[in-house]
Design an enzyme around this catalytic site. Sequence first.
Site, PDB file in Angstrom:
ATOM      1  N   LYS A  97     -11.431  26.894  -9.918  1.00  0.00           N
ATOM      2  CA  LYS A  97     -11.760  27.581  -8.663  1.00  0.00           C
ATOM      3  C   LYS A  97     -12.174  29.026  -8.896  1.00  0.00           C
ATOM      4  O   LYS A  97     -13.169  29.483  -8.359  1.00  0.00           O
ATOM      5  CB  LYS A  97     -10.546  27.628  -7.711  1.00  0.00           C
TER       6      LYS A  97
ATOM      7  N   ARG B  40      -4.355  26.447   2.055  1.00  0.00           N
ATOM      8  CA  ARG B  40      -3.631  25.539   1.167  1.00  0.00           C
ATOM      9  C   ARG B  40      -2.668  24.643   1.939  1.00  0.00           C
ATOM     10  O   ARG B  40      -2.042  23.774   1.334  1.00  0.00           O
ATOM     11  CB  ARG B  40      -2.840  26.359   0.162  1.00  0.00           C
TER      12      ARG B  40
ATOM     13  N   ARG C  59      -4.641  28.444 -20.517  1.00  0.00           N
ATOM     14  CA  ARG C  59      -4.725  29.734 -19.809  1.00  0.00           C
ATOM     15  C   ARG C  59      -3.409  30.505 -19.954  1.00  0.00           C
ATOM     16  O   ARG C  59      -3.402  31.721 -20.116  1.00  0.00           O
ATOM     17  CB  ARG C  59      -5.052  29.496 -18.333  1.00  0.00           C
TER      18      ARG C  59
ATOM     19  N   ARG D 188      -0.252  34.270 -17.868  1.00  0.00           N
ATOM     20  CA  ARG D 188       0.196  34.179 -16.480  1.00  0.00           C
ATOM     21  C   ARG D 188       1.541  33.505 -16.442  1.00  0.00           C
ATOM     22  O   ARG D 188       1.724  32.441 -17.023  1.00  0.00           O
ATOM     23  CB  ARG D 188      -0.841  33.370 -15.666  1.00  0.00           C
TER      24      ARG D 188
ATOM     25  N   ARG E 162       3.424  22.966  -9.508  1.00  0.00           N
ATOM     26  CA  ARG E 162       2.265  23.408  -8.718  1.00  0.00           C
ATOM     27  C   ARG E 162       1.329  22.233  -8.432  1.00  0.00           C
ATOM     28  O   ARG E 162       0.749  22.140  -7.354  1.00  0.00           O
ATOM     29  CB  ARG E 162       1.519  24.529  -9.456  1.00  0.00           C
TER      30      ARG E 162
HETATM   31  P1  AMP Z   1      -3.786  30.543  -7.623  1.00  0.00           P
HETATM   32  O1  AMP Z   1      -4.225  31.779  -8.323  1.00  0.00           O
HETATM   33  O2  AMP Z   1      -4.739  30.116  -6.528  1.00  0.00           O
HETATM   34  O3  AMP Z   1      -3.456  29.423  -8.560  1.00  0.00           O
HETATM   35  O4  AMP Z   1      -2.420  30.915  -6.860  1.00  0.00           O
HETATM   36  C1  AMP Z   1      -1.268  31.306  -7.584  1.00  0.00           C
HETATM   37  C2  AMP Z   1      -0.050  31.249  -6.692  1.00  0.00           C
HETATM   38  O5  AMP Z   1      -0.222  32.147  -5.577  1.00  0.00           O
HETATM   39  C3  AMP Z   1       0.217  29.892  -6.058  1.00  0.00           C
HETATM   40  O6  AMP Z   1       0.952  29.041  -6.914  1.00  0.00           O
HETATM   41  C4  AMP Z   1       1.028  30.309  -4.824  1.00  0.00           C
HETATM   42  O7  AMP Z   1       2.348  30.659  -5.181  1.00  0.00           O
HETATM   43  C5  AMP Z   1       0.340  31.598  -4.401  1.00  0.00           C
HETATM   44  N1  AMP Z   1      -0.776  31.329  -3.451  1.00  0.00           N
HETATM   45  C6  AMP Z   1      -2.111  31.552  -3.636  1.00  0.00           C
HETATM   46  N2  AMP Z   1      -2.825  31.214  -2.558  1.00  0.00           N
HETATM   47  C7  AMP Z   1      -1.923  30.761  -1.635  1.00  0.00           C
HETATM   48  C8  AMP Z   1      -2.029  30.244  -0.325  1.00  0.00           C
HETATM   49  N3  AMP Z   1      -3.223  30.110   0.290  1.00  0.00           N
HETATM   50  N4  AMP Z   1      -0.890  29.877   0.311  1.00  0.00           N
HETATM   51  C9  AMP Z   1       0.306  30.000  -0.279  1.00  0.00           C
HETATM   52  N5  AMP Z   1       0.490  30.461  -1.519  1.00  0.00           N
HETATM   53  C10 AMP Z   1      -0.611  30.842  -2.205  1.00  0.00           C
END
Ligand code: AMP
Length: 193
Positions: free
Chosen positions: A14, A89, A128, A134, A145
Amino acid sequence: MLRALLLAPPGAGKGTQGERISEAAGVPHIATGDLLRTHVAQDTELGRTAREFMQRGELVPDSLVLELVYGTLAEPKPRRGFVLDGFPRTLAQAEGAFSWAKRVSRTFHAVITLDVPQPELVRRLLERGRSEGRDDDTEDTICHRLDVYESETQPLLEFYRARDILVPVDGTGTVDEVTDRIMTALGPLAPFV
Ligand code: AMP
């Protein structure tokens, strides 16, 4: 002008593809994960609350995320369009996003999904984790996740299917191949390529 959403499991690409689409379209790439990580790094009140959810691989509560996104979309830059990555999400977030769009008389043009088999997602995320460090890219958190994606986010596909804006794309192969597929799938929505 493009208002697109990117819906895909962790590790599907993404961030990378969102960046490329937004560059091609000349609109900002808004990734809720990045916005939240910035808050965590700056140790804001939101960051302090979000941190524990993120470290556990849980979703940050809808109310916090919606507030963050509404605030970001109200800034001048996204008025010309955006690529929203990692949001919505949950169903509550999707409903919030669509009622925001209605309120400001806008529509979303496309919801791009990236399909990648689960073993490949795990492989990419572990890699990653090693290269970027991370702290939610550890084996246990990755599995959690992916489960959270399946239970909370995957059901959104139906929400979008009913609105006829899904643009499904095969997310396997090289980064360039996936970008080409996205641009082709966007078709007339991608006059910028
Ligand atoms: P990502 O970078 O998109 O993989 O997001 C990393 C983490 O941020 C996720 O595992 C969630 O804990 C939090 N997160 C990101 N976007 C959202 C969202 N739209 N709703 C809830 N938590 C989010």
